[in-house]
Write an enzyme that holds these catalytic residues in place. Structure first.
Site, PDB file in Angstrom:
ATOM      1  N   ASP A  31       0.901  -1.278  -0.010  1.00 22.61           N
ATOM      2  CA  ASP A  31      -0.169   0.144   0.106  1.00 22.61           C
ATOM      3  C   ASP A  31       0.953   1.079  -0.075  1.00 22.61           C
ATOM      4  O   ASP A  31       1.711   1.287   0.752  1.00 22.61           O
ATOM      5  CB  ASP A  31      -1.012   0.059   1.368  1.00 22.61           C
ATOM      6  CG  ASP A  31      -1.979   0.958   1.061  1.00 22.61           C
ATOM      7  OD1 ASP A  31      -3.340   0.355   0.944  1.00 22.61           O
ATOM      8  OD2 ASP A  31      -1.738   2.137   1.071  1.00 22.61           O
ATOM      9  N   HIS A 101     -10.257  -5.300  -3.412  1.00 14.35           N
ATOM     10  CA  HIS A 101      -8.680  -5.367  -2.928  1.00 14.35           C
ATOM     11  C   HIS A 101      -8.717  -5.859  -1.477  1.00 14.35           C
ATOM     12  O   HIS A 101      -9.553  -5.448  -0.720  1.00 14.35           O
ATOM     13  CB  HIS A 101      -7.937  -4.211  -3.198  1.00 14.35           C
ATOM     14  CG  HIS A 101      -8.673  -3.068  -2.664  1.00 14.35           C
ATOM     15  ND1 HIS A 101      -9.506  -2.455  -3.335  1.00 14.35           N
ATOM     16  CD2 HIS A 101      -8.377  -2.374  -1.472  1.00 14.35           C
ATOM     17  CE1 HIS A 101      -9.884  -1.430  -2.503  1.00 14.35           C
ATOM     18  NE2 HIS A 101      -9.174  -1.169  -1.471  1.00 14.35           N
ATOM     19  N   HIS A 103      -7.004  -6.071   2.034  1.00 16.74           N
ATOM     20  CA  HIS A 103      -5.897  -5.189   2.890  1.00 16.74           C
ATOM     21  C   HIS A 103      -5.228  -6.405   3.975  1.00 16.74           C
ATOM     22  O   HIS A 103      -6.070  -7.113   4.588  1.00 16.74           O
ATOM     23  CB  HIS A 103      -6.162  -4.131   3.857  1.00 16.74           C
ATOM     24  CG  HIS A 103      -6.806  -2.874   2.999  1.00 16.74           C
ATOM     25  ND1 HIS A 103      -6.076  -1.672   2.893  1.00 16.74           N
ATOM     26  CD2 HIS A 103      -8.101  -2.574   2.479  1.00 16.74           C
ATOM     27  CE1 HIS A 103      -7.059  -0.867   2.208  1.00 16.74           C
ATOM     28  NE2 HIS A 103      -8.015  -1.375   1.973  1.00 16.74           N
TER      29      HIS A 103
HETATM   30  P1  5GP Z   1      -9.813   1.326   0.311  1.00 18.04           P
HETATM   31  O1  5GP Z   1     -10.122   2.555   1.057  1.00 18.04           O
HETATM   32  O2  5GP Z   1     -10.381   1.440  -1.151  1.00 18.04           O
HETATM   33  O3  5GP Z   1     -10.190   0.031   0.798  1.00 18.04           O
HETATM   34  O4  5GP Z   1      -8.243   1.291  -0.106  1.00 18.04           O
HETATM   35  C1  5GP Z   1      -7.368   1.980  -1.160  1.00 18.04           C
HETATM   36  C2  5GP Z   1      -5.948   1.804  -0.640  1.00 18.04           C
HETATM   37  O5  5GP Z   1      -5.334   1.944  -1.774  1.00 18.04           O
HETATM   38  C3  5GP Z   1      -5.586   2.906   0.302  1.00 18.04           C
HETATM   39  O6  5GP Z   1      -5.191   2.101   1.454  1.00 18.04           O
HETATM   40  C4  5GP Z   1      -4.540   3.618  -0.327  1.00 18.04           C
HETATM   41  O7  5GP Z   1      -3.342   3.922   0.276  1.00 18.04           O
HETATM   42  C5  5GP Z   1      -3.913   2.685  -1.286  1.00 18.04           C
HETATM   43  N1  5GP Z   1      -3.739   3.277  -2.680  1.00 18.04           N
HETATM   44  C6  5GP Z   1      -4.245   4.478  -3.481  1.00 18.04           C
HETATM   45  N2  5GP Z   1      -3.379   4.521  -4.474  1.00 18.04           N
HETATM   46  C7  5GP Z   1      -2.556   3.692  -4.433  1.00 18.04           C
HETATM   47  C8  5GP Z   1      -1.437   3.638  -5.553  1.00 18.04           C
HETATM   48  O8  5GP Z   1      -1.324   4.280  -6.518  1.00 18.04           O
HETATM   49  N3  5GP Z   1      -0.512   2.620  -5.297  1.00 18.04           N
HETATM   50  C9  5GP Z   1      -0.509   1.632  -4.181  1.00 18.04           C
HETATM   51  N4  5GP Z   1       0.241   0.971  -4.100  1.00 18.04           N
HETATM   52  N5  5GP Z   1      -1.591   1.925  -3.304  1.00 18.04           N
HETATM   53  C10 5GP Z   1      -2.485   3.046  -3.309  1.00 18.04           C
END
Ligand code: 5GP
Ligand code: ZN
Length: 115
Positions: A31, A101, A103
């Site tokens: 992340d 995704h 985590h």
């Molecule tokens: P969500 O809130 O959708 O469950 O989590 C999205 C996750 O994607 C977040 O933890 C954020 O830090 C991560 N993220 C967002 N953009 C990028 C990126 O460009 N590269 C990576 N490796 N992680 C990302």
């Protein structure tokens, strides 16, 4: 593949990521904004907006995601002490990226319930 999806771009290699695990169907990478010493995202390579969009046809894929997460947890050395697998799905859960995704979090004690 979805043209404008950030995680599809990572799968295609259009955007770089620190990959930690990969097979034919899933990809795991760090992340960009880690919330724990280990914070890895594991995704299906195929564009699936939410894990709740999965159907019976995705049963093998979902199993591969869990097995992939277990492999990541072992490699990262967090399996024994404690690891948390999380799918944020839709608005109330805080989903920001609409490519499913998982985590994978570990490396520190974590509270419950989540915020
Ligand atoms: P969500 O809130 O959708 O469950 O989590 C999205 C996750 O994607 C977040 O933890 C954020 O830090 C991560 N993220 C967002 N953009 C990028 C990126 O460009 N590269 C990576 N490796 N992680 C990302
Ligand atoms: Zn996608």
């Amino acid at each position: 593949m979805a043209e404008d999806c950030l995680f599809c771009k990572i799968v295609r290699g259009d955007i770089s990521a620190q990959k930690v695990y990969e097979d034919d169907d899933v990809l795991a990478f760090r992340d960009i904004n880690p919330e724990a010493p280990t914070h890895v995202l594991l995704i299906p390579k195929r564009h699936l907006p939410r894990v709740t969009d999965a159907t019976a046809e995705d049963a093998v894929l979902l199993g591969k995601m869990l097995l992939g997460a277990n492999a990541v947890a072992e490699r990262e050395g967090i399996a024994a002490n404690g690891v948390r697998y999380v799918f944020n799905t839709n608005q109330d859960a805080g989903q920001i990226i609409f490519h499913a995704h998982m985590h994978i979090l570990g490396g520190r004690p974590m509270g419950w319930p989540p915020g």
